[in-house]
Design a protein around this motif. Structure first.
Motif, PDB file in Angstrom:
ATOM      1  N   UNK A 214       0.824  -1.205   0.000  1.00  0.00           N
ATOM      2  CA  UNK A 214       0.000   0.000   0.000  1.00  0.00           C
ATOM      3  C   UNK A 214       0.862   1.260   0.000  1.00  0.00           C
ATOM      4  N   UNK A 215       0.265   2.372  -0.394  1.00  0.00           N
ATOM      5  CA  UNK A 215       0.958   3.653  -0.399  1.00  0.00           C
ATOM      6  C   UNK A 215       0.664   4.459   0.865  1.00  0.00           C
ATOM      7  N   UNK A 216      -0.589   4.454   1.303  1.00  0.00           N
ATOM      8  CA  UNK A 216      -0.999   5.373   2.359  1.00  0.00           C
ATOM      9  C   UNK A 216      -0.888   4.752   3.748  1.00  0.00           C
ATOM     10  N   UNK A 217      -1.423   3.537   3.931  1.00  0.00           N
ATOM     11  CA  UNK A 217      -1.431   2.952   5.278  1.00  0.00           C
ATOM     12  C   UNK A 217      -0.032   2.789   5.876  1.00  0.00           C
ATOM     13  N   UNK A 218       1.009   2.391   5.111  1.00  0.00           N
ATOM     14  CA  UNK A 218       2.346   2.315   5.725  1.00  0.00           C
ATOM     15  C   UNK A 218       2.829   3.676   6.224  1.00  0.00           C
ATOM     16  N   UNK A 219       2.496   4.738   5.492  1.00  0.00           N
ATOM     17  CA  UNK A 219       2.903   6.079   5.920  1.00  0.00           C
ATOM     18  C   UNK A 219       2.167   6.489   7.189  1.00  0.00           C
ATOM     19  N   UNK A 220       0.876   6.134   7.292  1.00  0.00           N
ATOM     20  CA  UNK A 220       0.124   6.470   8.514  1.00  0.00           C
ATOM     21  C   UNK A 220       0.715   5.736   9.708  1.00  0.00           C
ATOM     22  N   UNK A 221       1.016   4.456   9.537  1.00  0.00           N
ATOM     23  CA  UNK A 221       1.520   3.654  10.654  1.00  0.00           C
ATOM     24  C   UNK A 221       2.927   4.078  11.049  1.00  0.00           C
ATOM     25  N   UNK A 222       3.797   4.334  10.079  1.00  0.00           N
ATOM     26  CA  UNK A 222       5.224   4.509  10.368  1.00  0.00           C
ATOM     27  C   UNK A 222       5.699   5.966  10.371  1.00  0.00           C
TER      28      UNK A 222
END
Length: 388
Positions: A214-222
């Protein structure tokens, strides 16, 4: 009123594209035609279009499968309003009609695409685009709201709870979902369900699990930090519990972060003095996936109408995935082991309940299959669009 034969032709065309792995081909043809005819439209979309193409066909599939549902027209209006966050107006939807029809026509078998098929597609797509245009052009609310991250709690390596304070009141209801845009991924909007009901403090909470590739969820989590500015789009969806006198009791089934919209409704119900009984089955692969269980237990302790049933597929954490220790207190339901849908249906069809199912697309599909298998009336079941 749509002609059932026309709708059947369109559904067959979409199903064929999906089953023949033609989704990328159709989406590519659509965007190529659209951008060639309207070059300025390219600016409304993210630089990377791979996931956008996939999401387009899933959205078309969902719409044509539900277009004859009597309560689906308001959803199309909602969808049109939601797209205003991209800067779109009703004119943009109307301009896209021919591009969408031509994308399916150019990728279909010429022997199958008859004059009748072409006419059917144009009637159905016109109805969809006109409905979305009406929604986009008749809304007085802002296209999106600003919000500031006030807390980012990484519960698991791949899961975070993000709390924000919105700049203004957002008129959403518990159980609905919103589109969000984060500063790390501009123009990439993703749908998330608030885990708390609307409140006087303008607080909102999202539970986000990292999606592989994914593009967005990894950025939200990390990558999300306190102080980040998010944009939140208009509310969508209609998950709700009928709490009127004499209403049926409720079955809720949550997998992973699918607990968010259900928990929001439970918290909203806890503010009322009378509610139907609710059985909530909350599941995960490992015990650590039941990350919000303490909150649910606290709700159940103070609300006797609520029963929590934890479910795990594997009762122990693997060595490579350490998780928080769970002690199940006396008086609470014992944790059950098995696939969530199979565990729920051990107790029967739940045919006398209002039912909501929330989780990943694969979890929702397998749970719906298990419910159908035991004779659960599907008209009693609510769930959000798969792959929203």
């Amino acid at each position: 009123m749509l002609d059932p034969q026309a709708l059947a032709r369109v559904r067959a065309g979409v199903a064929s594209a999906l089953s023949d792995d033609g989704a990328d081909t159709v989406a590519g043809a659509f965007y190529a035609r659209l951008f060639a005819e309207y070059p300025d439209f390219r600016g409304f979309f993210p630089a990377a279009m791979d996931q956008q193409r996939h999401r387009l066909l899933r959205a078309v599939d969902h719409v044509v499968r539900h277009l004859d549902d009597r309560d689906f027209l308001p959803f199309l209006h909602q969808l049109g309003r939601d797209h205003r966050k991209h800067g779109l107006t009703g004119a943009h939807f109307l301009a896209a009609q021919n591009a969408l029809v031509d994308a399916f026509r150019t990728t279909a078998d010429p022997d199958v695409w008859t004059d009748e098929t072409d006419a059917a597609w144009r009637r159905v797509v016109s109805m969809i685009c006109n409905s979305m245009a009406v929604g986009a052009d008749t809304e007085d609310l802002p296209p999106y709201w600003g919000a500031t991250v006030v807390e980012h709690h990484r519960v698991l390596d791949d899961l975070a709870i993000v709390r924000l304070q919105t700049d203004a009141d957002i008129p959403f209801a518990a159980g609905q979902y919103l589109s969000v845009q984060i500063p790390q991924r501009p123009r990439m909007w993703r749908y998330l369900s608030p885990a708390i009901a609307p409140n006087d403090y303008r607080g909102i909470e999202f539970h986000v699990r990292r999606v592989s590739a994914g593009w967005v969820s990894p950025a939200i989590v990390s990558e999300t930090t306190v102080g980040d500015r998010w944009l939140l789009g208009p509310p969508l969806g209609g998950l709700s519990v009928d709490t009127s006198p004499g209403s049926e009791d409720v079955l809720m089934i949550a997998g992973g972060t699918g607990i968010a919209p259900l928990r929001a409704q439970l918290m909203d119900m806890a503010m009322r003095s009378r509610n139907p009984r609710v059985h909530l089955f909350v599941g995960g692969e490992y015990p650590s996936d039941l990350y919000d269980l303490d909150t649910l237990w606290n709700l159940a302790r103070t609300n006797p109408w609520l029963t929590i049933v934890p479910v795990v597929e594997q009762p122990e954490e693997p060595w490579w995935r350490p998780g928080p220790a769970r002690e199940f207190p006396p008086g609470m339901n014992h944790t059950m082991v098995g696939k969530l849908g199979q565990v729920v249906t051990r107790f029967g069809s739940w045919a006398d309940r209002q039912i909501q199912v929330c989780g990943s697309p694969s979890m929702v599909r397998t749970t719906l299959y298990a419910l159908r298998k035991v004779g659960t009336p599907m008209q009693n079941v609510q769930h959000d669009p798969l792959g929203q």
